[in-house]
Design a protein around this motif. Structure first.
Motif, PDB file in Angstrom:
ATOM      1  N   LEU A 234       0.820  -1.206   0.000  1.00 51.17           N
ATOM      2  CA  LEU A 234       0.000   0.000   0.000  1.00 51.17           C
ATOM      3  C   LEU A 234       0.859   1.263   0.000  1.00 51.17           C
ATOM      4  N   VAL A 235       1.909   1.292   0.824  1.00 51.73           N
ATOM      5  CA  VAL A 235       2.757   2.491   0.831  1.00 51.73           C
ATOM      6  C   VAL A 235       3.529   2.604  -0.481  1.00 51.73           C
ATOM      7  N   SER A 236       3.842   1.458  -1.111  1.00 50.39           N
ATOM      8  CA  SER A 236       4.494   1.493  -2.424  1.00 50.39           C
ATOM      9  C   SER A 236       3.540   1.992  -3.499  1.00 50.39           C
ATOM     10  N   ALA A 237       2.251   1.729  -3.322  1.00 47.50           N
ATOM     11  CA  ALA A 237       1.254   2.243  -4.261  1.00 47.50           C
ATOM     12  C   ALA A 237       1.107   3.752  -4.121  1.00 47.50           C
ATOM     13  N   VAL A 238       1.241   4.253  -2.903  1.00 42.33           N
ATOM     14  CA  VAL A 238       1.173   5.697  -2.674  1.00 42.33           C
ATOM     15  C   VAL A 238       2.448   6.371  -3.181  1.00 42.33           C
ATOM     16  N   ASP A 239       3.610   5.748  -2.938  1.00 43.56           N
ATOM     17  CA  ASP A 239       4.885   6.300  -3.394  1.00 43.56           C
ATOM     18  C   ASP A 239       5.671   5.213  -4.134  1.00 43.56           C
ATOM     19  N   PRO A 240       5.459   5.064  -5.445  1.00 42.48           N
ATOM     20  CA  PRO A 240       6.144   4.014  -6.216  1.00 42.48           C
ATOM     21  C   PRO A 240       7.664   4.155  -6.258  1.00 42.48           C
ATOM     22  N   SER A 241       8.187   5.314  -5.856  1.00 42.52           N
ATOM     23  CA  SER A 241       9.640   5.512  -5.896  1.00 42.52           C
ATOM     24  C   SER A 241      10.372   4.856  -4.727  1.00 42.52           C
ATOM     25  N   LEU A 242       9.643   4.178  -3.847  1.00 41.46           N
ATOM     26  CA  LEU A 242      10.270   3.575  -2.668  1.00 41.46           C
ATOM     27  C   LEU A 242      11.283   2.486  -3.023  1.00 41.46           C
ATOM     28  N   GLY A 243      11.137   1.855  -4.166  1.00 41.63           N
ATOM     29  CA  GLY A 243      12.114   0.845  -4.563  1.00 41.63           C
ATOM     30  C   GLY A 243      11.597  -0.570  -4.584  1.00 41.63           C
ATOM     31  N   GLY A 244      10.298  -0.741  -4.418  1.00 42.62           N
ATOM     32  CA  GLY A 244       9.731  -2.074  -4.537  1.00 42.62           C
ATOM     33  C   GLY A 244       9.685  -2.834  -3.230  1.00 42.62           C
ATOM     34  N   VAL A 245       9.162  -4.062  -3.309  1.00 42.84           N
ATOM     35  CA  VAL A 245       8.930  -4.877  -2.117  1.00 42.84           C
ATOM     36  C   VAL A 245       9.481  -6.281  -2.345  1.00 42.84           C
ATOM     37  N   LEU A 246      10.181  -6.787  -1.352  1.00 38.62           N
ATOM     38  CA  LEU A 246      10.667  -8.165  -1.360  1.00 38.62           C
ATOM     39  C   LEU A 246       9.898  -8.944  -0.306  1.00 38.62           C
TER      40      LEU A 246
ATOM     41  N   ALA B  15       8.861   5.862   3.424  1.00 36.52           N
ATOM     42  CA  ALA B  15       7.773   4.912   3.676  1.00 36.52           C
ATOM     43  C   ALA B  15       6.848   5.431   4.771  1.00 36.52           C
ATOM     44  N   ALA B  16       7.426   6.040   5.807  1.00 30.85           N
ATOM     45  CA  ALA B  16       6.611   6.610   6.884  1.00 30.85           C
ATOM     46  C   ALA B  16       5.771   7.769   6.362  1.00 30.85           C
ATOM     47  N   ARG B  17       6.352   8.565   5.470  1.00 32.34           N
ATOM     48  CA  ARG B  17       5.601   9.676   4.879  1.00 32.34           C
ATOM     49  C   ARG B  17       4.427   9.148   4.036  1.00 32.34           C
ATOM     50  N   ALA B  18       4.673   8.080   3.280  1.00 32.58           N
ATOM     51  CA  ALA B  18       3.590   7.480   2.488  1.00 32.58           C
ATOM     52  C   ALA B  18       2.507   6.908   3.391  1.00 32.58           C
ATOM     53  N   ALA B  19       2.911   6.306   4.502  1.00 32.84           N
ATOM     54  CA  ALA B  19       1.928   5.761   5.450  1.00 32.84           C
ATOM     55  C   ALA B  19       1.082   6.870   6.056  1.00 32.84           C
ATOM     56  N   ALA B  20       1.732   7.991   6.386  1.00 28.35           N
ATOM     57  CA  ALA B  20       0.998   9.133   6.937  1.00 28.35           C
ATOM     58  C   ALA B  20       0.001   9.679   5.904  1.00 28.35           C
ATOM     59  N   ALA B  21       0.442   9.783   4.650  1.00 27.42           N
ATOM     60  CA  ALA B  21      -0.440  10.264   3.583  1.00 27.42           C
ATOM     61  C   ALA B  21      -1.621   9.316   3.390  1.00 27.42           C
ATOM     62  N   LEU B  22      -1.362   8.023   3.472  1.00 31.16           N
ATOM     63  CA  LEU B  22      -2.422   7.023   3.326  1.00 31.16           C
ATOM     64  C   LEU B  22      -3.470   7.170   4.422  1.00 31.16           C
ATOM     65  N   GLU B  23      -3.022   7.547   5.615  1.00 23.82           N
ATOM     66  CA  GLU B  23      -3.929   7.713   6.754  1.00 23.82           C
ATOM     67  C   GLU B  23      -4.581   9.094   6.795  1.00 23.82           C
ATOM     68  N   GLY B  24      -4.178   9.964   5.848  1.00 24.25           N
ATOM     69  CA  GLY B  24      -4.736  11.314   5.834  1.00 24.25           C
ATOM     70  C   GLY B  24      -4.108  12.237   6.856  1.00 24.25           C
ATOM     71  N   GLN B  25      -2.909  11.889   7.345  1.00 21.70           N
ATOM     72  CA  GLN B  25      -2.209  12.703   8.328  1.00 21.70           C
ATOM     73  C   GLN B  25      -1.327  13.737   7.629  1.00 21.70           C
TER      74      GLN B  25
END
Length: 345
Positions: free
Chosen positions: A22-34, A289-299
């Motif tokens: 989900l945070v990668s969907a908000v910020d695709p520049s994070l580098g992907g998920v393993l 990633a924390a910034r994307a999580a905050a954006a996802l939560e509307g913070q």
């Protein structure tokens, strides 16, 4: 007929993987998920479910590389730049691509190569796009990434970092945009990735078979209901899917407005220093990633709770091996979090 994907919001458990995606969907520049872990735990199901959850994207009509008609000229392929000189680019709507990269694939299949048929029949040198072109602006999924040949993984990570695929072979010289979320999965019992490759993935999660009886029963019930009647099952989750889709889109729009204070940056650096991570990629990834999580939560601002939530996926795969500490990387990050912040946040 394309098979309907399982609804993302109906997936039981796998909270770490879902959060990372989900945070990668908000910020695709994070580098992907393993995602490393047990077989049959729904890793590929979760990836495809997220891709289906996201809205269709606009592409330039007739473009072989999924170019964005609203992007700047620098982000277009050469063909679309020529088209744009003649006026506004025509567009069409297509589903977000999820491209599988199978084991045993060749470098030509990944990056693209000379179109042999056109070369033989017409004597023309034409480029046949590869998997990277198909994955542009979507997801590139590699199952059993730890079994992929090292030079291919290097190639993929270099392209993922640069956002561009450069092809120079067989008399061809061409470059095209190739920005995608790289998703790798595998079973660690079948081999490990090299540390430098692990470090290039933005986030890493462990996916384990649920050991809770109620969770296992619920997973089986939902999967069985979906297999028997995909349409009815998907309809039941439609409103929740729509709500999460809107949440992701709002998160994308708000991402640039989310503030990260100096105190939060200090917390990132303090944690990474305690863990002894090499370089600064750990701090950068955890902060983003924390910034994307905050954006996802509307913070509007990143808090310590966001950092603590994303610390494990952002840092667990960047730790040096410690022969005197046989605890897993997840336990080491959690221990460092307790040492640095205790019950704060």
């Amino acid at each position: 007929m394309t098979r309907k994907p399982f609804p993302f919001t109906a997936i039981v458990g796998q909270e770490s993987l879902k959060l990372a995606l989900l945070v990668s969907a908000v910020d695709p520049s994070l580098g992907g998920v393993l995602a490393f872990g047990d077989r049959g735990t729904g890793k590929s199901t979760t990836v495809r479910a997220l891709a289906a959850l996201l809205p269709n994207m606009k592409v330039v009509e007739g473009c072989r590389f999924n170019c964005d008609p609203e992007a700047g000229e620098a982000q277009l392929c050469e063909e679309c730049r020529k088209r744009s000189a003649g006026g506004k680019l025509k567009s069409r709507s297509v589903p977000l691509p999820v491209v599988d990269l199978p084991l045993g694939t060749t470098e030509d299949r990944i990056v693209g190569a000379l179109d042999i048929e056109r070369a033989l029949l017409k004597g023309e040198k034409a480029f046949e796009p590869g998997l990277l072109a198909r994955a542009h602006r979507g997801f590139l999924y590699i199952d059993e990434v730890n079994l992929l040949e090292d030079h291919l993984v290097d190639l993929l990570l270099d392209v993922a970092a640069s956002g561009e695929n450069l092809v120079e072979r067989e008399g061809l010289s061409l470059r095209h945009p190739a920005r995608f979320v790289l998703i790798g999965s595998g079973n660690p019992e079948e081999g490990e990735l090299r540390p430098q490759l692990l470090d290039r993935f933005g986030l890493s999660v462990e996916v384990r078979t649920p050991d809770d009886l109620k969770t296992r029963i619920e997973i089986v019930k939902r999967r069985d209901a979906f297999e028997r009647d995909p349409e009815a099952f998907s309809a039941k989750w439609k409103s929740r899917e729509g709500k999460l889709r809107r949440q992701i889109l709002k998160g994308r729009e708000a991402l640039s407005e989310v503030a990260v204070s100096d105190a939060m940056l200090e917390s990132c650096a303090k944690l990474c220093m305690t863990l002894g991570t090499d370089g600064l990629r750990g701090e950068l990834t955890m902060m983003r990633a924390a910034r994307a999580a905050a954006a996802l939560e509307g913070q509007k601002e990143v808090t310590l709770a966001h950092l603590k939530k994303l610390a494990v996926p952002a840092l667990s795969h960047r730790l040096r091996r410690n022969p005197l500490d046989d605890s897993g990387s997840l336990a080491r990050v959690e221990r460092a979090l307790e040492e640095c912040f205790g019950h704060e946040g």
